[in-house]
Scaffold this motif. Structure first.
Motif, mmCIF file in Angstrom:
data_model
loop_
_atom_site.group_PDB
_atom_site.id
_atom_site.type_symbol
_atom_site.label_atom_id
_atom_site.label_comp_id
_atom_site.label_asym_id
_atom_site.label_seq_id
_atom_site.Cartn_x
_atom_site.Cartn_y
_atom_site.Cartn_z
ATOM 1 N N LEU A 242 110.526 -32.876 65.837
ATOM 2 C CA LEU A 242 110.223 -33.642 64.624
ATOM 3 C C LEU A 242 108.796 -33.354 64.151
ATOM 4 O O LEU A 242 108.519 -33.333 62.956
ATOM 5 N N LYS A 243 107.904 -33.111 65.101
ATOM 6 C CA LYS A 243 106.536 -32.751 64.712
ATOM 7 C C LYS A 243 106.526 -31.370 64.046
ATOM 8 O O LYS A 243 105.859 -31.169 63.023
ATOM 9 N N ASP B 19 101.337 -38.917 68.813
ATOM 10 C CA ASP B 19 102.284 -38.191 67.963
ATOM 11 C C ASP B 19 103.585 -38.971 67.788
ATOM 12 O O ASP B 19 104.150 -39.007 66.696
ATOM 13 N N GLU B 20 104.049 -39.611 68.882
ATOM 14 C CA GLU B 20 105.275 -40.424 68.781
ATOM 15 C C GLU B 20 105.104 -41.532 67.753
ATOM 16 O O GLU B 20 106.002 -41.813 66.961
ATOM 17 N N ARG C 41 104.933 -29.927 55.435
ATOM 18 C CA ARG C 41 103.575 -29.940 54.881
ATOM 19 C C ARG C 41 103.153 -28.583 54.358
ATOM 20 O O ARG C 41 102.428 -28.494 53.367
ATOM 21 N N THR D 172 107.710 -31.792 60.566
ATOM 22 C CA THR D 172 106.665 -32.385 59.718
ATOM 23 C C THR D 172 105.671 -31.313 59.255
ATOM 24 O O THR D 172 105.310 -31.247 58.084
ATOM 25 N N PHE D 173 105.247 -30.471 60.189
ATOM 26 C CA PHE D 173 104.288 -29.412 59.845
ATOM 27 C C PHE D 173 104.912 -28.395 58.875
ATOM 28 O O PHE D 173 104.247 -27.910 57.962
ATOM 29 N N LEU E 289 99.862 -37.034 61.192
ATOM 30 C CA LEU E 289 100.309 -35.638 61.089
ATOM 31 C C LEU E 289 100.427 -35.184 59.640
ATOM 32 O O LEU E 289 100.904 -34.084 59.364
ATOM 33 N N LEU E 290 100.004 -36.035 58.693
ATOM 34 C CA LEU E 290 100.274 -35.744 57.286
ATOM 35 C C LEU E 290 99.095 -35.152 56.530
ATOM 36 O O LEU E 290 99.219 -34.766 55.373
ATOM 37 N N ARG F 111 112.556 -33.849 71.533
ATOM 38 C CA ARG F 111 112.934 -34.441 70.247
ATOM 39 C C ARG F 111 111.705 -34.639 69.361
ATOM 40 O O ARG F 111 111.698 -34.248 68.203
ATOM 41 N N GLU F 112 110.675 -35.249 69.921
ATOM 42 C CA GLU F 112 109.474 -35.514 69.136
ATOM 43 C C GLU F 112 108.740 -34.207 68.810
ATOM 44 O O GLU F 112 108.144 -34.073 67.740
ATOM 45 N N ILE G 284 105.176 -40.048 64.282
ATOM 46 C CA ILE G 284 106.493 -39.524 63.895
ATOM 47 C C ILE G 284 107.442 -40.652 63.489
ATOM 48 O O ILE G 284 108.051 -40.626 62.423
ATOM 49 N N TYR G 285 107.552 -41.671 64.353
ATOM 50 C CA TYR G 285 108.584 -42.681 64.087
ATOM 51 C C TYR G 285 108.155 -43.714 63.052
ATOM 52 O O TYR G 285 108.982 -44.173 62.265
ATOM 53 N N SER H 197 102.789 -41.524 73.131
ATOM 54 C CA SER H 197 101.711 -40.677 72.636
ATOM 55 C C SER H 197 101.413 -41.017 71.186
ATOM 56 O O SER H 197 102.221 -41.641 70.502
ATOM 57 N N PRO I 236 105.167 -32.758 72.020
ATOM 58 C CA PRO I 236 104.405 -32.697 70.770
ATOM 59 C C PRO I 236 103.103 -31.898 70.889
ATOM 60 O O PRO I 236 102.742 -31.158 69.969
ATOM 61 N N ASP I 237 102.427 -31.999 72.028
ATOM 62 C CA ASP I 237 101.175 -31.253 72.179
ATOM 63 C C ASP I 237 101.369 -29.734 72.124
ATOM 64 O O ASP I 237 100.408 -28.998 71.899
#
Lengths: 338, 338, 338, 338
Positions: free
Chosen positions: C159-160, B187-188, C167, C163-164, B216-217, C155-156, B191-192, B185, C128-129
């Motif tokens: 991590l998402k 998002d993956e 931010r 990240t949010f 995502l930033l 996992r993702e 992320i990585y 995806s 992630p969605d």
């Protein structure tokens, strides 16, 4: 040969089920594959080669398969179409699967090997929904390749095609075509190949392939035992191949035959089987006697091992007859009653 | 350039991590791939090309990867060895995985595409156990290719190598090298790649790759914003490529630069990036100034897009200097301070 | 405690991310699980227990998770709703995944074990969605459970969410919550738990969990080293638990503390950690001093190990204060400055 | 009944192949499952229930299965052993697979449903290597449960067991036992269940299950067509169940029968089939006439739907005969020739 009734008034003579792939043959022969730097590309895969072989001989040929949704899928479909093969039931994959690849190494006429790309390839994606009862019923014969049984969903697609052929009275040819790739265990091979073999009218395979098939059946590993077992089930003809020493053929009503190879200079160690199958089946369906059909199979096999490609070099009827005439003039008969 | 300290007294100058593959380039150009019938085989894969490029320029290069346990694995390992690359940490796969393949289609200098075999291939099998702390510490630099992050276990192997590099004070280069294949995806990807980028000393990528990384930033998609974000983290240099219009390079201490391409006649649309990376990194590690290093990167990129292969056609120092001298004589400078 | 700034004017106080599951506790205690014949069902899963614990204490609690699309998914969602927890971001699975199960064996107060159903369960499907930036930003705190990092796509998703949170300036709590299930290797555990820990404001884990996290970092395994490493990164507070002998707590600005357990008679060996986390975090967010918050954590842990269930038996503020008053009257203080 | 020859001098009377699982039945009846808070645990799984049923009636019963390597695996193995069932061929799983679970919801005697844990469970791990020719040959009968065909490797293990039974002349019972879980498509169900059914001596299934089996065969969906098709293959007896209105039974030599249910008050809507199968097969193997065997099957089914558990409540010979005597005194015969 009237043991098996092929209805040639049907739209198609035969529908092979299974593998369409690509062969990359190095142009620099007699060298290890890791040193080969240039390759020719050909249509490949055993049932695809048989399809081309039979179309060259004038049969109306269909095909049931999945191919990649990319330029290679376009190549093989175009190639089939150009040979006059019906491609109405060749579907594109939907999840990016690639076409299978075979890179050949021809170290010498007696030493050749292959490096295959078979992981999750397009032909293995053939699924039950792809199998159309009317299409199967529209053919005088169905050919199932053993490789099409090696994993799901192509396994179930093949078994569904078999079920429809049996319902419609369409004779079934089982070509063992064993490739170690993708099969999970020896027991799986034995279970699924024997399931199809016991319902097939014609079984073709090497001695090794028959032994793999019979692994759970307690037979003694002899051709006689293999043939006796199969001819008691549905089979009318068993072709058991012994590599360079030829093949043994057992029939329910037309005797047993020893088929010697024509003594040509081989260029490579593969492709012979697909030549054999296509010329033999064509002759049989055309009404020739079993020994006549076997002679043609043996001739085609010899022509193929002497050429660089498989599909590209399938002979026409004329080339086949010229070859047989010339070779027999030089070396005599190759078919002997047992 | 002294922002990043490369310890060239170490046994190796650089260890790229990731993809070693094979390129099949058609010998009949300007034709759709489905019509190509003959192919040349070359070592390929972005980090592998960079490894060859840097070895040609005289660097002591290692490599961390998995290759297939077949003739193709032998080919790439032998090729590396012949280029003087250390192959002590290139391991064979143990479950029959094949090497990745790239078939290229060169319709015209401006239209080229690729058909990839990436499903479960050898390089994706690099696993954490393959990553040796001492090996990482023995190099003046670690290069992580974005493709090595696309799936497990190569993802975790790369993150482990990153952890060891950080512990040992080994500078890290992140080359985004985005390939849509295998990633699950958007998002993956974000992320990585951002996880590694935020710990890298040098980040190289196309504008598109930076945007994928920053998804995502909440940045605004401008080069300025990308560079500002990364230079506030660990990065000292950001190379942001804009295809045929060249690249923008931002550094923490050495200013910002506009890099124009040398005006050559392209044969194909790929390979330039690997030429750029190898010559740029070599020059930087050799102590050249940032604009000097960029000029060499740009020259190497131009040489590569004008040649048939990638790995095979990486320039030597002498060829690179000749090219720069001749081209600059004709066209003038390509590096401009912003 | 003012090192971490929790914005309690936000709609939610905390959003735990991860596991919601079901506990089946045998009603016939002190018997091997294979002989237990009757079971009570409770809501379970570490972050779910913490959510219930904090809601009981008056916090406005959200949750980010996937649950099964069946009666068990209905049960846990209804249970949350009845506790006043916001269930707007708890989604049903779409491919028939089941809720995780934990069958507990309580042989004796000191010997208990669990039998888990964790293969492909619902909470691991968080993707992630599912992660909404606004939802994360609407909370004063995000709690990530280590189990949510054990496989993709949860996992993702985690991590998402991280990240949010970064931010939006939302403080992050990392609760190691290590379960051997589902993780593929020791290196994976180290890589992903340390990635989150180095960005968390509060890290909670057992001595064993800290050691798993630090496996690739070259620390010496002492609490001092673990705390020093983490406090140099983002962490302001590290809670390192030592089972029955209590825990060591290190803070950046508020000193180091030795937390002794209250001497209760345990019924089971688990659940204490979730009690600890919920009461400690609630107190910290409510503005209590670090030693006060630790005292409340220790009290809640003691109350939980003495009860049959986890979620069901989370204390209210009043019960917690009564317990502390009575126990301290009998046994004295349990929090000591180091 | 002498159409099928059961050799009762063999060490075992029957070996069921397939599912051993656990049933959790709520103790608070007539409530939705999401509100149930307390559960009893029982051995479950259709072939496991049949094994217990036949052992209670005095048969020497074996079993071929994989169970979990945990306390639940211990529970079911111990339970079997206590019932006198041979557990020599029940193997523990090696990769942490859990036992299948069934949570039952009994809203009312006419409304019940189940929530199953079937993903990757232990019984599906039965593999071809687990199947021992001598063990199969040591039994007077082999029972294959349709669920054991739903996925690999249990599918191939079942087909291997079938092959060995056919080789050794061991009669085969096929119990369709259809569960939607785990099957990939309707075609798969049809293909594999019909493959086994066409080689079985006795076929038992609901009307729905027969229709699923025949999906590719072009039958008209009537019991007559189903029976005619199967009796032309290997089957001697077809039992086609119609839920609450009873079952139709067709035999090759002993006529056709209408079997009415005994009019009991049902507690739950499942378990009846396993009672039916065990008592019917026991009676048939003991040499009773077809109508006698059917009466016993119908009685056992009635007893099971009226009780809380399945395995635990299988009747003894004495209980069965008392039930039949009392019920027939009240309601008269339930077996009618067609």
């Amino acid at each position: 040969m009237d043991m098996i009734s092929f209805d040639l008034t049907k739209p198609l003579h035969i529908i092979p089920v299974g593998r369409v792939a690509i062969d990359f043959n190095p142009t620099d022969y007699n060298r290890p594959l890791n040193e080969s730097t240039n390759f020719n590309r050909y249509l490949g895969g055993s049932p695809a080669n048989i399809a081309v072989g039979m179309a060259r001989l004038g049969d109306r040929v269909g095909f049931l398969a999945r191919v990649s949704d990319d330029q290679f899928g376009t190549f093989v479909t175009d190639y089939f179409r150009a040979e006059g093969i019906d491609v109405s039931h060749i579907r594109r994959c939907e999840h990016g699967e690639n076409l299978g690849l075979t890179f050949t190494e021809m170290l010498s006429p007696t030493q050749s090997s292959i490096l295959m790309y078979r992981e999750g390839v397009a032909d293995l994606q053939l699924c039950p929904d792809d199998v159309d009862e009317e299409y199967i019923a529209s053919s005088a014969c169905l050919l199932i390749s053993g490789t099409a049984l090696c994993t799901s969903p192509t396994r179930e697609a093949s078994l569904k095609a078999l079920t429809f052929a049996l319902r419609s009275g369409v004779p079934v040819v089982f070509d063992a075509d064993y490739r170690a790739y993708t099969w999970k265990s020896m027991d799986e091979i034995a279970i699924y190949t024997s399931l199809v073999a016991e319902k097939a009218d014609i079984i073709m395979g090497s001695r090794e392939e028959f032994s793999l098939m019979e692994r759970l059946l307690g037979l003694d590993g002899s051709d006689e035992a293999s043939a006796a077992y199969s001819l008691k089930k549905q089979a009318k003809i068993c072709v058991i191949k012994h590599g360079k020493s030829g093949s043994r053929v057992y029939s329910r009503d037309d005797g047993c035959w020893d088929v010697k190879p024509f003594p040509v200079t081989a260029l490579k160690g593969f492709g012979g089987g697909d030549g054999y199958a296509s010329s033999f089946l064509h002759a049989l369906m055309a009404g020739r006697s079993l020994p006549e059909a076997l002679e043609r199979g043996s001739a085609s096999a010899a022509m193929l091992v002497a050429s660089h490609a498989c599909s590209r070099d399938m002979p026409t009827e004329e080339a086949l007859e010229n070859f047989i005439r010339e070779e027999k003039a030089k070396y005599g008969d190759v078919i002997f009653a047992l």
